[in-house]
Design an enzyme around this catalytic site. Structure first.
Site, short mmCIF file in Angstrom:
data_model
loop_
_atom_site.label_atom_id
_atom_site.label_comp_id
_atom_site.label_asym_id
_atom_site.label_seq_id
_atom_site.Cartn_x
_atom_site.Cartn_y
_atom_site.Cartn_z
N HIS A 223 0.82 -1.21 0.00
CA HIS A 223 0.00 0.00 0.00
C HIS A 223 0.86 1.26 0.00
O HIS A 223 0.33 2.37 0.09
CB HIS A 223 -0.91 -0.04 1.25
N LYS A 225 3.27 4.43 -1.06
CA LYS A 225 3.38 5.39 -2.17
C LYS A 225 4.69 6.14 -1.98
O LYS A 225 4.79 7.01 -1.11
CB LYS A 225 2.21 6.37 -2.19
N ASP A 230 16.75 10.89 -8.15
CA ASP A 230 18.20 11.14 -8.07
C ASP A 230 18.74 11.02 -6.66
O ASP A 230 19.82 11.57 -6.35
CB ASP A 230 18.53 12.53 -8.63
N HIS A 397 -9.42 10.92 2.13
CA HIS A 397 -8.54 9.76 1.99
C HIS A 397 -7.18 9.99 2.65
O HIS A 397 -6.35 9.09 2.68
CB HIS A 397 -8.34 9.47 0.49
N LYS A 399 -4.10 10.44 5.33
CA LYS A 399 -3.68 9.76 6.55
C LYS A 399 -2.67 10.67 7.25
O LYS A 399 -1.48 10.72 6.88
CB LYS A 399 -3.04 8.41 6.22
N ASP A 404 0.55 17.26 19.65
CA ASP A 404 1.03 18.46 20.34
C ASP A 404 1.42 19.54 19.34
O ASP A 404 0.76 19.72 18.32
CB ASP A 404 2.16 18.10 21.31
#
Length: 479
Positions: A223, A225, A230, A397, A399, A404
């Site tokens: 899952h 991404k 470089d 969608h 996450k 704090d």
């Protein structure tokens, strides 16, 4: 023949129940959590004709042979990487230990098996246009190598823009490595992949194992991404490659998601995470590049790559540790909210400590059963004193975790059992007051577009609706 005719259905049902009993025993012995074991065992015992095939697809969450093979591959990868004298972060790691903010992340380096590194630069990328504009611009400027990993790649307008750009850079002599998940990208046509390969792009599909049955194994999905250009610029977050992530596809449009761009020593950790996954798929290392020099100042970053082959339940423990670390606030956004007992207990304790605990969730479903289970947990969270918000403009969608005034985390991990125990995920933690302030402003804008779930609303849920939610929650450990 006359004897078997009337009894054939009875024999068939008896055989299914026998196989269901064997599968139930297997579930009790192998599924990681007690809730998952109970859910599978009961359903297999009493409804094998409905659950036996799904168990083969969803249920083998501790497939030991796979985990051992993955760990062996990781060990081989690290042996190969050692031969390259891959020691990129010694000075930066020591600088991180001398930082006053390091104490707040003291468990994370051991949990993630990667060091906490100083002297990084991070940029927040809000929504798809900003994210893919930055990623495509970095790829256009690539000179040596591009590492490109996504759960989903679609052959649509955005996917074809990517396709053309990767072919163009490959023709210029840039080494391009593309890794996609076989299940997540199941709709990606062969011609798309073959055209890239014909242009010199290295392309691999991440699969659990070879074999016919494992083609249907939806556990152990990758899952993550990750993009690295470089060895200097990295990207990580929640987007996939598809027009819906640009908010172009109703009924979930506009799509709300977040990515982060990073430069500095922690990009080496992103490369190492990609290298583990690429080595599993190809049994060879991609190019790993270290810049000649790093900045002399910057922010503290920690990469947390988690997966089912980890010695701990890394992703679940990350959320527990982040919530326990909060003294003033912990704000969490996730498209799915199906916490395990440890995470939910951590949320309850944070409320009892007087911490401002907020959850930002979608107001519309992309998976109805998951949404129903998530809704019941959300109601229980409200009753426990957690402030729960439903994002109303479109599908949420992203996450994101904000703790704090200094700690933030952005990546691919959802608050559900699949991210906690079954999928490969990655989160980038940043310890910096200025960046945390940017994340705070972003989330405040999101809260302003959201509806807060009140105590009264949680009590007004219809009994039939609650029944559906409870049934969904019953099977939530296997979702």
């Amino acid at each position: 023949m006359d004897f078997f005719g009337p009894h054939l259905l009875a024999y068939f049902i008896a055989t299914l129940h026998f196989l269901g009993t064997l599968a139930a025993i297997h579930a009790v012995l192998t599924v990681r959590t007690a809730q998952g074991s109970i859910a599978w065992a009961l359903s297999l015992m009493f409804m094998p004709y409905l659950t036996l095939i799904p168990y083969l697809i969803f249920g083998r969450s501790t497939f030991d042979a796979y985990i051992q093979a993955r760990r062996q591959a990781n060990q081989e990868m690290h042996t190969a990487i050692t031969a390259l004298n891959w020691r990129p972060w010694v000075e930066e790691a020591l600088a991180a230990r001398n930082s006053s903010a390091y104490a707040s992340l003291r468990a994370m380096p051991k949990l993630g098996r990667m060091p906490c590194l100083a002297n990084n630069e991070v940029h927040l990328l809000i929504n798809g246009d900003a994210t893919f504009s930055a990623i495509f611009e970095a790829i256009r400027n690539a000179r040596t190598a591009v590492l490109f990993q996504f759960f989903i790649i679609h052959d649509d307008e955005l996917g074809r823009q990517l396709h053309a750009l990767l072919k163009e850079k490959s023709a210029e002599g840039v080494a391009i490595y593309v890794l996609y998940d076989r299940i997540g990208s199941h709709a990606l046509p062969h011609r798309y992949v073959q055209s890239l390969r014909d242009a010199g792009v290295q392309v691999k599909a991440f699969a659990t194992r070879s074999g016919w049955l494992n083609r249907f194994q939806v556990n152990f999905r990758n899952h993550r991404k990750i993009v690295v250009v470089d060895g200097i610029t990295g990207f990580v977050g929640g987007h996939n490659v598809g027009d819906e992530y640009l908010g172009k596809k109703p009924p979930l449009a506009p799509w709300r998601d977040t990515h982060v761009q990073v430069t500095g020593p922690v990009v080496a950790c992103l490369q190492e995470s990609f290298a583990e996954d690429w080595f599993w798929a190809a049994r060879e290392l991609p190019p790993l590049i270290l810049p000649d020099a790093y900045p002399e100042d910057g922010v503290l970053c920690q990469l947390l790559a988690s997966g089912p082959a980890d010695p701990y339940e890394t992703c679940s423990l990350f959320f527990v540790e982040a919530i326990h670390a909060a003294t003033e606030r912990v704000w969490i956004t996730s498209p799915y909210f199906i916490p395990d007992e440890a995470v939910f207990a951590a949320l309850r304790l944070a409320v009892l400590r007087g911490v401002d605990v907020r959850l930002l969730l979608p107001s519309r479903p992309d998976h109805r059963i998951v949404y129903a289970a998530s809704s019941l947990y959300a109601i229980e969270a409200v009753r426990a004193g957690v402030r729960v918000f439903r994002y109303t403009p479109g599908f949420l969608h992203q996450k994101v975790v904000l703790v704090d005034s200094e700690i933030s985390a952005i990546g691919s991990a959802n608050m559900d059992n699949r991210s906690f125990r079954l999928n490969f995920e990655v989160m980038l933690l940043t310890v910096d007051e200025a960046f945390a302030k940017e994340v705070e402003h972003m989330l405040l804008d999101d809260f302003a577009l959201a509806h807060e779930v009140s105590q009264e609303e949680s009590r007004e849920t219809r009994r039939l609706q609650q029944l559906g939610m409870r049934v969904a929650r019953l099977i939530s450990p296997i979702l």
